[in-house]
Write an enzyme that holds these catalytic residues in place. Structure first.
Site, PDB file in Angstrom:
ATOM      1  CG  ASP A   1      -1.757  -1.107   1.348  1.00 13.69           C
ATOM      2  OD1 ASP A   1      -2.031  -1.679   0.394  1.00 13.69           O
ATOM      3  OD2 ASP A   1      -2.193  -1.442   2.422  1.00 13.69           O
TER       4      ASP A   1
HETATM    5  N1  URA Z   1      -1.068  -6.254   3.571  1.00 14.12           N
HETATM    6  C1  URA Z   1      -1.711  -4.764   3.815  1.00 14.12           C
HETATM    7  O1  URA Z   1      -2.820  -4.295   4.253  1.00 14.12           O
HETATM    8  N2  URA Z   1      -1.127  -3.854   3.199  1.00 14.12           N
HETATM    9  C2  URA Z   1       0.153  -3.997   2.475  1.00 14.12           C
HETATM   10  O2  URA Z   1       0.847  -2.952   2.121  1.00 14.12           O
HETATM   11  C3  URA Z   1       0.636  -5.017   2.459  1.00 14.12           C
HETATM   12  C4  URA Z   1      -0.057  -6.146   3.125  1.00 14.12           C
END
Ligand code: URA
Length: 238
Positions: A104
């Site tokens: 993310d």
């Molecule tokens: N899980 C998430 O919620 N975000 C990420 O970036 C990676 C795994």
């Protein structure tokens, strides 16, 4: 393989920067088939020509793998009109690489980038159950009941059931907790949604390991390095 500039060939081994490579070439320390080549722009086929530096052979890579310590605020994409992408953190000669899966925008830590599509695809395939390990700081007190729910397989708000996952509580008080989460899948916002589903919204999320490859702790946020030949080999254990 296509012919490439000699300085680029040396830099793609991960042992030298382009600048260092140019210095070595100028100094006559780089031989192609036993003959010094002093022109950094000379185009050679690294798989056909025998290249050495100070008498030691250069092992030429067919694929490039880079480990990036992703900072917050960058998208795991190759282009976006509004936000910077992880490719903006790489020099122009590495901008043909693509991220292996996604973190993310606000997740930090280990992100691999490569031009090795087959291995990247295998690493991401749910069939191979490649473990991803995250450190998370969450709001609220994590309990053994949360760890048990992770072991069972959490059901997300949209009804999707996750595979059993690891939740190791490293510290917990009423305000905040710190934990290590191990998942085998890569559903959208998975770790955030698993923890939010237990009433513990994520405040900070960092990926620290992918498969058998830990984040190199000497890499500052926003920095990258090439994987070694051994690390690349170890990624291919499916
Ligand atoms: N899980 C998430 O919620 N975000 C990420 O970036 C990676 C795994």
């Amino acid at each position: 393989m296509e012919s490439q500039r000699l300085d680029k060939i040396l830099a793609s081994t991960g042992k030298y920067s382009r600048k260092e490579a140019r210095g070595l070439i100028r100094a006559g320390r780089v031989l192609a088939d036993g003959v010094p080549v002093r022109d950094a722009a000379a185009k050679l086929d690294a798989e056909a020509v025998h290249i050495s530096v100070d008498g030691a052979d250069i092992a030429c890579r067919r694929v490039t793998w880079v480990m990036l310590n992703k900072p917050a605020g960058y998208l795991s994409a190759t282009e976006d009109r509004r936000a910077p992408t992880v490719l903006d953190l790489l020099p122009p000669e590495l901008r043909h690489l693509f991220p292996v899966g996604r973190l993310d925008k606000d997740t930090v830590g280990l992100l691999l980038l490569t031009d090795d599509g087959a291995t990247a695809h295998a690493l991401l395939s749910p069939r191979h159950h490649v473990e991803k390990v995250y450190m998370a700081r969450v709001s609220g007190r994590l309990t053994d009941a949360d760890a048990a729910a992770f072991r069972e397989g959490v059901t997300l708000s949209d009804g999707l059931r996750c595979l059993p996952a690891g939740l190791e509580i490293l510290s917990a008080d009423d305000a905040e907790s710190l934990c290590r989460v191990t998942v085998q899948e890569g559903k959208f916002h998975q770790v955030r949604r698993m923890l939010a589903g237990r009433g513990k919204p994520v405040l900070f999320l960092e990926r620290v390991k992918m498969g058998n490859l830990p984040l190199d702790e000497t890499l500052g946020r926003g920095s990258f390095r090439f994987l070694t030949a051994e690390e690349i080999e170890n990624l291919r254990v499916f």
